[in-house]
Design a protein around this motif. Structure first.
Motif, PDB file in Angstrom:
ATOM      1  N   TYR A  18      56.130  15.065 -21.406  1.00  0.00           N
ATOM      2  CA  TYR A  18      55.432  16.330 -20.757  1.00  0.00           C
ATOM      3  C   TYR A  18      56.331  17.396 -20.526  1.00  0.00           C
ATOM      4  O   TYR A  18      56.272  18.445 -20.762  1.00  0.00           O
ATOM      5  N   GLU A  19      57.439  16.929 -19.830  1.00  0.00           N
ATOM      6  CA  GLU A  19      58.298  18.041 -19.364  1.00  0.00           C
ATOM      7  C   GLU A  19      59.133  18.322 -20.447  1.00  0.00           C
ATOM      8  O   GLU A  19      59.477  19.831 -20.276  1.00  0.00           O
ATOM      9  N   THR A  20      59.582  17.887 -21.412  1.00  0.00           N
ATOM     10  CA  THR A  20      60.365  18.296 -22.411  1.00  0.00           C
ATOM     11  C   THR A  20      59.557  19.023 -23.696  1.00  0.00           C
ATOM     12  O   THR A  20      60.221  19.983 -24.117  1.00  0.00           O
ATOM     13  N   LEU A  45      49.978   8.910 -20.776  1.00  0.00           N
ATOM     14  CA  LEU A  45      49.633   9.986 -19.863  1.00  0.00           C
ATOM     15  C   LEU A  45      48.539  10.807 -20.082  1.00  0.00           C
ATOM     16  O   LEU A  45      48.446  11.376 -21.067  1.00  0.00           O
ATOM     17  N   SER A  46      47.413  10.905 -19.103  1.00  0.00           N
ATOM     18  CA  SER A  46      46.393  11.915 -18.984  1.00  0.00           C
ATOM     19  C   SER A  46      46.723  13.154 -18.244  1.00  0.00           C
ATOM     20  O   SER A  46      46.862  12.644 -17.063  1.00  0.00           O
ATOM     21  N   MET A  60      35.804  20.807 -16.019  1.00  0.00           N
ATOM     22  CA  MET A  60      36.922  19.696 -16.127  1.00  0.00           C
ATOM     23  C   MET A  60      37.427  19.884 -17.817  1.00  0.00           C
ATOM     24  O   MET A  60      36.682  19.868 -18.471  1.00  0.00           O
ATOM     25  N   LEU A  61      38.576  20.032 -17.902  1.00  0.00           N
ATOM     26  CA  LEU A  61      39.594  19.715 -19.209  1.00  0.00           C
ATOM     27  C   LEU A  61      40.144  18.634 -19.190  1.00  0.00           C
ATOM     28  O   LEU A  61      40.916  18.463 -18.187  1.00  0.00           O
ATOM     29  N   THR A  62      40.245  17.706 -20.259  1.00  0.00           N
ATOM     30  CA  THR A  62      41.042  16.747 -20.262  1.00  0.00           C
ATOM     31  C   THR A  62      41.794  16.501 -21.676  1.00  0.00           C
ATOM     32  O   THR A  62      41.029  16.752 -22.558  1.00  0.00           O
ATOM     33  N   ALA A  63      42.773  16.113 -21.580  1.00  0.00           N
ATOM     34  CA  ALA A  63      43.523  15.904 -22.678  1.00  0.00           C
ATOM     35  C   ALA A  63      44.401  14.472 -22.738  1.00  0.00           C
ATOM     36  O   ALA A  63      44.767  14.144 -21.748  1.00  0.00           O
ATOM     37  N   SER A  64      44.210  13.657 -23.715  1.00  0.00           N
ATOM     38  CA  SER A  64      45.126  12.478 -23.724  1.00  0.00           C
ATOM     39  C   SER A  64      45.844  12.152 -25.040  1.00  0.00           C
ATOM     40  O   SER A  64      45.178  12.518 -26.182  1.00  0.00           O
ATOM     41  N   TRP A  65      46.865  11.504 -24.850  1.00  0.00           N
ATOM     42  CA  TRP A  65      47.720  11.182 -26.086  1.00  0.00           C
ATOM     43  C   TRP A  65      48.163   9.687 -25.932  1.00  0.00           C
ATOM     44  O   TRP A  65      48.323   9.577 -24.880  1.00  0.00           O
ATOM     45  N   HIS A  66      48.032   9.083 -26.932  1.00  0.00           N
ATOM     46  CA  HIS A  66      48.388   7.887 -27.247  1.00  0.00           C
ATOM     47  C   HIS A  66      49.459   7.624 -28.092  1.00  0.00           C
ATOM     48  O   HIS A  66      49.362   8.073 -29.197  1.00  0.00           O
ATOM     49  N   ARG A  67      50.321   6.946 -27.731  1.00  0.00           N
ATOM     50  CA  ARG A  67      51.780   6.748 -28.518  1.00  0.00           C
ATOM     51  C   ARG A  67      51.210   5.542 -29.764  1.00  0.00           C
ATOM     52  O   ARG A  67      50.595   4.693 -29.213  1.00  0.00           O
ATOM     53  N   GLN A  68      51.592   6.050 -30.911  1.00  0.00           N
ATOM     54  CA  GLN A  68      51.084   5.235 -32.108  1.00  0.00           C
ATOM     55  C   GLN A  68      52.565   4.526 -32.577  1.00  0.00           C
ATOM     56  O   GLN A  68      53.794   4.781 -32.229  1.00  0.00           O
TER      57      GLN A  68
END
Length: 93
Positions: free
Chosen positions: A6-8, A66-67, A85-93
């Motif tokens: 998220y930070e980078t 992280l969501s 509300m706005l939601t975004a999620s990423w899942h590591r593969q």
């Protein structure tokens, strides 16, 4: 996505997304003659340190899924009832 990702990588994307949503919302409100005009529309991406504190409090600092949730809401004391509300999620593969 984890906090480092998220930070980078994703913070600028979230910032651009928030600004895009604000732009669209402003245009939609201006185009609708029957809606009250808000005093201001603000946007921001969640600051990394704030997110780090929240994740630490929840015991999720090391999460890899992280969501990040964004809220569009009226200012305190405002008579407006707009909230989304706005939601975004990423899942590591």
């Amino acid at each position: 996505m984890n906090l480092n990702d998220y930070e980078t990588k994703y913070f600028p994307i979230y910032k651009a997304f928030a600004e895009t949503v604000r732009f669209i919302l402003k245009k939609a409100i201006l185009a609708a003659d029957n809606l009250p005009r808000p005093q201001s529309i603000q946007c921001r991406a969640k600051e990394t340190e704030s997110l780090r504190r929240r994740l630490t409090e929840e015991g999720k600092l090391e999460t890899q899924t992280l969501s990040v949730i964004g809220v569009i809401s009226p200012a305190p004391g405002s008579s407006s009832t707009l909230m989304a509300m706005l939601t975004a999620s990423w899942h590591r593969q």
